[in-house]
Design a protein around this motif. Sequence first.
Motif, PDB file in Angstrom:
ATOM      1  N   MET A 198     -43.850  10.632 -28.675  1.00  0.00           N
ATOM      2  CA  MET A 198     -43.242  10.520 -27.344  1.00  0.00           C
ATOM      3  C   MET A 198     -44.268   9.966 -26.368  1.00  0.00           C
ATOM      4  SD  MET A 198     -41.380  14.224 -27.183  1.00  0.00           S
ATOM      5  CE  MET A 198     -42.746  15.044 -27.967  1.00  0.00           C
ATOM      6  N   PRO A 199     -43.898   8.937 -25.607  1.00  0.00           N
ATOM      7  CA  PRO A 199     -44.833   8.436 -24.594  1.00  0.00           C
ATOM      8  C   PRO A 199     -44.873   9.381 -23.390  1.00  0.00           C
ATOM      9  CG  PRO A 199     -42.791   7.177 -24.552  1.00  0.00           C
ATOM     10  CD  PRO A 199     -42.680   8.152 -25.681  1.00  0.00           C
ATOM     11  N   ARG A 200     -46.064   9.640 -22.894  1.00  0.00           N
ATOM     12  CA  ARG A 200     -46.289  10.416 -21.673  1.00  0.00           C
ATOM     13  C   ARG A 200     -47.303   9.646 -20.858  1.00  0.00           C
ATOM     14  NH1 ARG A 200     -42.202  12.685 -22.710  1.00  0.00           N
ATOM     15  NH2 ARG A 200     -41.951  14.867 -23.147  1.00  0.00           N
ATOM     16  N   ALA A 201     -46.838   9.007 -19.782  1.00  0.00           N
ATOM     17  CA  ALA A 201     -47.679   8.129 -18.970  1.00  0.00           C
ATOM     18  C   ALA A 201     -48.233   7.038 -19.877  1.00  0.00           C
ATOM     19  CB  ALA A 201     -48.756   8.906 -18.240  1.00  0.00           C
ATOM     20  N   GLU A 202     -49.543   6.961 -20.016  1.00  0.00           N
ATOM     21  CA  GLU A 202     -50.139   5.925 -20.856  1.00  0.00           C
ATOM     22  C   GLU A 202     -50.670   6.471 -22.172  1.00  0.00           C
ATOM     23  OE1 GLU A 202     -52.816   3.382 -18.742  1.00  0.00           O
ATOM     24  OE2 GLU A 202     -51.476   3.259 -17.029  1.00  0.00           O
ATOM     25  N   LYS A 203     -50.175   7.629 -22.575  1.00  0.00           N
ATOM     26  CA  LYS A 203     -50.600   8.248 -23.832  1.00  0.00           C
ATOM     27  C   LYS A 203     -49.383   8.537 -24.705  1.00  0.00           C
ATOM     28  CE  LYS A 203     -54.738  10.304 -22.030  1.00  0.00           C
ATOM     29  NZ  LYS A 203     -55.649  11.404 -22.098  1.00  0.00           N
ATOM     30  N   ILE A 204     -49.661   8.765 -25.964  1.00  0.00           N
ATOM     31  CA  ILE A 204     -48.624   9.135 -26.924  1.00  0.00           C
ATOM     32  C   ILE A 204     -48.863  10.572 -27.360  1.00  0.00           C
ATOM     33  CG2 ILE A 204     -47.598   8.646 -29.177  1.00  0.00           C
ATOM     34  CD1 ILE A 204     -47.176   6.374 -27.230  1.00  0.00           C
ATOM     35  N   ILE A 205     -47.831  11.388 -27.254  1.00  0.00           N
ATOM     36  CA  ILE A 205     -47.895  12.760 -27.767  1.00  0.00           C
ATOM     37  C   ILE A 205     -47.289  12.733 -29.170  1.00  0.00           C
ATOM     38  CG2 ILE A 205     -47.009  15.111 -27.509  1.00  0.00           C
ATOM     39  CD1 ILE A 205     -47.009  14.621 -24.493  1.00  0.00           C
ATOM     40  N   VAL A 206     -47.990  13.323 -30.116  1.00  0.00           N
ATOM     41  CA  VAL A 206     -47.526  13.351 -31.501  1.00  0.00           C
ATOM     42  C   VAL A 206     -47.287  14.796 -31.905  1.00  0.00           C
ATOM     43  CG1 VAL A 206     -48.071  12.763 -33.896  1.00  0.00           C
ATOM     44  CG2 VAL A 206     -48.849  11.267 -32.039  1.00  0.00           C
ATOM     45  N   GLN A 207     -46.103  15.048 -32.458  1.00  0.00           N
ATOM     46  CA  GLN A 207     -45.782  16.343 -33.036  1.00  0.00           C
ATOM     47  C   GLN A 207     -45.556  16.133 -34.530  1.00  0.00           C
ATOM     48  OE1 GLN A 207     -42.274  17.363 -30.541  1.00  0.00           O
ATOM     49  NE2 GLN A 207     -43.350  19.310 -30.240  1.00  0.00           N
ATOM     50  N   TYR A 208     -45.875  17.136 -35.305  1.00  0.00           N
ATOM     51  CA  TYR A 208     -45.662  17.063 -36.741  1.00  0.00           C
ATOM     52  C   TYR A 208     -44.515  17.989 -37.133  1.00  0.00           C
ATOM     53  CZ  TYR A 208     -49.940  14.432 -36.719  1.00  0.00           C
ATOM     54  OH  TYR A 208     -50.869  13.470 -36.459  1.00  0.00           O
TER      55      TYR A 208
END
Length: 160
Positions: A65-75
Amino acid sequence: MKKKLLMVCMAIGLVASTGSSFSAAHNGPKTPAFETVIDDYISSYMNSDFKKLDKVLSDDARIKMPRAEKIIVQYKNDLVSAMKADATKQECTSEYEVVAKSNALILARVDFQYANFKQQNFLTIEKNENNEWKITQVCKFFKNNSEQTSGSSEPVVSVN
């Protein structure tokens, strides 16, 4: 003798009718397995069915999921555990479109429409070594309703 013959005929008739009804039940249109995976993904999300989600995700599945200019990764394990801990029925509608497919790889878009925004989930579905379809990656995007109706430069795709 006539009794035995009658019983044999009845038994043959019973077997024949059972066989034909069994065949008729399995000869109807069959939903492709990858569509069942998509349907189960939607159902698991909307109803917080962590067991169903666990079944359709590959063991190494990632959700991005994009959050601002970063990507959050869930497993997978984190997502299934979070769903198990917080079973919330989603108040939204859903629809999906298969964007591209081959015999081993499917790309699909699943839209969850809420009152004020739309969540788009792009699914990568692959056949594993056991010839089973599994979701290997989900990329989630969020759009508020004003973005959906304003003259955005992004192409609009119609889902039937």
